[in-house]
Motif scaffolding. Structure first.
Motif, PDB file in Angstrom:
ATOM      1  N   GLU A   9       0.814  -1.213   0.000  1.00  0.00           N
ATOM      2  CA  GLU A   9       0.000   0.000   0.000  1.00  0.00           C
ATOM      3  C   GLU A   9       0.849   1.265   0.000  1.00  0.00           C
ATOM      4  OE1 GLU A   9      -2.827   0.007   3.133  1.00  0.00           O
ATOM      5  OE2 GLU A   9      -3.966  -1.716   2.365  1.00  0.00           O
ATOM      6  N   THR A  10       2.075   1.171   0.483  1.00  0.00           N
ATOM      7  CA  THR A  10       2.943   2.351   0.556  1.00  0.00           C
ATOM      8  C   THR A  10       3.996   2.396  -0.555  1.00  0.00           C
ATOM      9  OG1 THR A  10       4.428   1.224   2.108  1.00  0.00           O
ATOM     10  CG2 THR A  10       2.642   2.545   3.054  1.00  0.00           C
ATOM     11  N   SER A  11       3.923   1.468  -1.495  1.00  0.00           N
ATOM     12  CA  SER A  11       4.901   1.461  -2.593  1.00  0.00           C
ATOM     13  C   SER A  11       4.728   2.694  -3.469  1.00  0.00           C
ATOM     14  CB  SER A  11       4.741   0.199  -3.446  1.00  0.00           C
ATOM     15  OG  SER A  11       5.081  -0.952  -2.722  1.00  0.00           O
ATOM     16  N   ASP A  12       5.835   3.138  -4.041  1.00  0.00           N
ATOM     17  CA  ASP A  12       5.760   4.250  -4.982  1.00  0.00           C
ATOM     18  C   ASP A  12       6.043   3.753  -6.393  1.00  0.00           C
ATOM     19  OD1 ASP A  12       8.474   3.787  -4.938  1.00  0.00           O
ATOM     20  OD2 ASP A  12       8.957   5.582  -3.776  1.00  0.00           O
ATOM     21  N   LEU A  13       5.977   4.662  -7.339  1.00  0.00           N
ATOM     22  CA  LEU A  13       6.292   4.342  -8.728  1.00  0.00           C
ATOM     23  C   LEU A  13       7.678   4.889  -9.044  1.00  0.00           C
ATOM     24  CD1 LEU A  13       2.960   5.176 -10.639  1.00  0.00           C
ATOM     25  CD2 LEU A  13       3.677   3.012  -9.618  1.00  0.00           C
ATOM     26  N   ASP A  14       8.580   4.025  -9.461  1.00  0.00           N
ATOM     27  CA  ASP A  14       9.912   4.433  -9.896  1.00  0.00           C
ATOM     28  C   ASP A  14       9.910   4.509 -11.412  1.00  0.00           C
ATOM     29  OD1 ASP A  14      10.889   4.405  -7.271  1.00  0.00           O
ATOM     30  OD2 ASP A  14      11.335   2.271  -7.383  1.00  0.00           O
ATOM     31  N   ILE A  15      10.152   5.687 -11.945  1.00  0.00           N
ATOM     32  CA  ILE A  15      10.119   5.893 -13.393  1.00  0.00           C
ATOM     33  C   ILE A  15      11.475   6.432 -13.846  1.00  0.00           C
ATOM     34  CG2 ILE A  15       8.954   7.001 -15.329  1.00  0.00           C
ATOM     35  CD1 ILE A  15       6.517   7.382 -13.502  1.00  0.00           C
ATOM     36  N   VAL A  16      12.085   5.741 -14.789  1.00  0.00           N
ATOM     37  CA  VAL A  16      13.369   6.167 -15.347  1.00  0.00           C
ATOM     38  C   VAL A  16      13.105   6.784 -16.725  1.00  0.00           C
ATOM     39  CG1 VAL A  16      15.730   5.504 -15.914  1.00  0.00           C
ATOM     40  CG2 VAL A  16      14.468   4.227 -14.165  1.00  0.00           C
ATOM     41  N   ILE A  17      13.573   8.016 -16.895  1.00  0.00           N
ATOM     42  CA  ILE A  17      13.350   8.774 -18.125  1.00  0.00           C
ATOM     43  C   ILE A  17      14.678   8.986 -18.856  1.00  0.00           C
ATOM     44  CG2 ILE A  17      12.554  10.978 -19.098  1.00  0.00           C
ATOM     45  CD1 ILE A  17      10.282   9.365 -17.903  1.00  0.00           C
ATOM     46  N   PHE A  18      14.640   8.878 -20.181  1.00  0.00           N
ATOM     47  CA  PHE A  18      15.806   9.173 -21.019  1.00  0.00           C
ATOM     48  C   PHE A  18      15.410  10.261 -22.018  1.00  0.00           C
ATOM     49  CE2 PHE A  18      16.292   4.863 -19.520  1.00  0.00           C
ATOM     50  CZ  PHE A  18      17.609   4.826 -19.086  1.00  0.00           C
ATOM     51  N   ASP A  19      16.059  11.427 -21.890  1.00  0.00           N
ATOM     52  CA  ASP A  19      15.715  12.580 -22.721  1.00  0.00           C
ATOM     53  C   ASP A  19      17.005  13.212 -23.249  1.00  0.00           C
ATOM     54  OD1 ASP A  19      14.912  15.011 -23.816  1.00  0.00           O
ATOM     55  OD2 ASP A  19      13.437  15.401 -22.251  1.00  0.00           O
ATOM     56  N   GLU A  20      17.190  13.162 -24.539  1.00  0.00           N
ATOM     57  CA  GLU A  20      18.428  13.641 -25.149  1.00  0.00           C
ATOM     58  C   GLU A  20      18.620  15.154 -25.023  1.00  0.00           C
ATOM     59  OE1 GLU A  20      18.290  12.639 -29.252  1.00  0.00           O
ATOM     60  OE2 GLU A  20      16.602  13.967 -29.728  1.00  0.00           O
ATOM     61  N   ASN A  21      17.569  15.871 -24.671  1.00  0.00           N
ATOM     62  CA  ASN A  21      17.654  17.335 -24.589  1.00  0.00           C
ATOM     63  C   ASN A  21      18.157  17.836 -23.240  1.00  0.00           C
ATOM     64  OD1 ASN A  21      16.582  17.895 -27.239  1.00  0.00           O
ATOM     65  ND2 ASN A  21      14.585  17.244 -26.459  1.00  0.00           N
ATOM     66  N   LEU A  22      18.319  16.945 -22.282  1.00  0.00           N
ATOM     67  CA  LEU A  22      18.798  17.354 -20.968  1.00  0.00           C
ATOM     68  C   LEU A  22      20.317  17.504 -20.980  1.00  0.00           C
ATOM     69  CD1 LEU A  22      16.721  14.996 -18.656  1.00  0.00           C
ATOM     70  CD2 LEU A  22      16.340  17.429 -19.032  1.00  0.00           C
ATOM     71  N   THR A  23      20.803  18.475 -20.205  1.00  0.00           N
ATOM     72  CA  THR A  23      22.259  18.653 -20.097  1.00  0.00           C
ATOM     73  C   THR A  23      22.837  17.798 -18.977  1.00  0.00           C
ATOM     74  OG1 THR A  23      21.920  20.569 -18.650  1.00  0.00           O
ATOM     75  CG2 THR A  23      22.168  20.989 -21.016  1.00  0.00           C
ATOM     76  N   SER A  24      22.014  17.434 -17.987  1.00  0.00           N
ATOM     77  CA  SER A  24      22.479  16.606 -16.879  1.00  0.00           C
ATOM     78  C   SER A  24      21.314  15.839 -16.283  1.00  0.00           C
ATOM     79  CB  SER A  24      23.148  17.468 -15.797  1.00  0.00           C
ATOM     80  OG  SER A  24      22.221  18.393 -15.260  1.00  0.00           O
ATOM     81  N   SER A  25      21.619  14.849 -15.482  1.00  0.00           N
ATOM     82  CA  SER A  25      20.588  14.022 -14.868  1.00  0.00           C
ATOM     83  C   SER A  25      20.070  14.674 -13.585  1.00  0.00           C
ATOM     84  CB  SER A  25      21.142  12.638 -14.560  1.00  0.00           C
ATOM     85  OG  SER A  25      22.241  12.739 -13.690  1.00  0.00           O
ATOM     86  N   TYR A  26      18.885  14.257 -13.163  1.00  0.00           N
ATOM     87  CA  TYR A  26      18.348  14.718 -11.887  1.00  0.00           C
ATOM     88  C   TYR A  26      17.325  13.719 -11.374  1.00  0.00           C
ATOM     89  CZ  TYR A  26      14.136  16.454 -14.373  1.00  0.00           C
ATOM     90  OH  TYR A  26      12.993  16.554 -15.130  1.00  0.00           O
TER      91      TYR A  26
END
Length: 242
Positions: free
Chosen positions: A38-55
């Motif tokens: 019930e307390t689990s969250d959603l982990d989403i990994v995004i790949f976007d070529e327009n980003l200068t760095s990860s966050y």
């Protein structure tokens, strides 16, 4: 939350709302492994070529706590490498196990990179490292054996559990974990041994009896020479001879 969306639907909505132009998106974590609570969250990994760095960013939307791990098409490699160096491959595991929700043709190769790293296992410990870890475990065990204060003993045992679980896994070239992944990683390695580990520490926390912990640790250390104190040295330099 009764009215929240299904995991894939919620993750898809997040991707469309915030990352509609991304090249890839993966839903990872417990909801994908079938271990959600019930307390689990959603982990989403995004790949976007327009980003200068990860966050990394946390949101609450569509009835879910959401953890976003956002990368460009090269920044993820730093986290692959640093996670594996620490023997806690969180990012490679998420990418390898995760469900692809969007892909413009980049994720096959990235998933392959993740799986290859996971299959390699962590770097093998040297004998010096094993001896050093034996010493730290012995030192903590001595503290527990001699402890007369219940409060202090609780936290000594906690540290000892971390040290022993790390020793079991790393001496067998297996990935380690923290928090709930301490036990999960041990189960993946050896379910029977994991059960012994849990029982030993559970007995102490319930009854203050340390005998099962002592016996368990001696069993773990025996193939490597047992407890280690006398003769341990680190950082000592030899004197120059005349």
């Amino acid at each position: 939350m009764k009215n929240r969306l299904e995991p894939i639907e919620a993750a898809t909505c997040i991707i469309e709302k915030y990352f509609s132009n991304c090249q890839g998106a993966i839903l990872a974590g417990s909801v994908v492994r079938g271990q959600a609570t019930e307390t689990s969250d959603l982990d989403i990994v995004i790949f976007d070529e327009n980003l200068t760095s990860s966050y990394r960013e946390s949101l609450i939307e569509f009835g879910w706590n959401i953890e976003l791990f956002v990368h460009n098409l090269t920044s993820y490699r730093f986290f692959f490498e640093s996670d594996c160096k620490a023997a806690r491959p969180s990012m490679p595991t998420m990418v390898s196990e995760g469900k692809i929700l969007k892909d413009t043709g980049i994720l096959t190769e990235i998933k392959k990179e993740a799986k290859e790293l996971l299959n390699q296992g962590p770097k093998e410990w040297s004998k010096d490292t094993i001896d050093m870890k034996r010493y730290f475990i012995t030192d903590a065990l001595d503290d527990l054996i001699g402890c007369q204060n219940r409060g202090e003993g609780i936290f000594v045992a906690s540290k000892l559990g971390e040290l022993v679980s790390e020793f079991i896994l790393r001496s067998n070239r297996k990935w380690i974990g923290s928090s709930k992944w301490v036990v999960r990683s041990l189960v993946q390695h050896d379910k029977e041994l994991a059960n012994e580990f849990v029982e030993a520490f559970d007995t102490f926390y319930k009854t203050n009896d340390i005998h099962k912990i002592v016996s368990f640790i001696d069993k773990v250390l025996k193939p490597y020479g047992g407890r280690f104190f006398e003769g341990f040295s680190i950082g000592k330099t030899k004197k120059n001879s005349d």
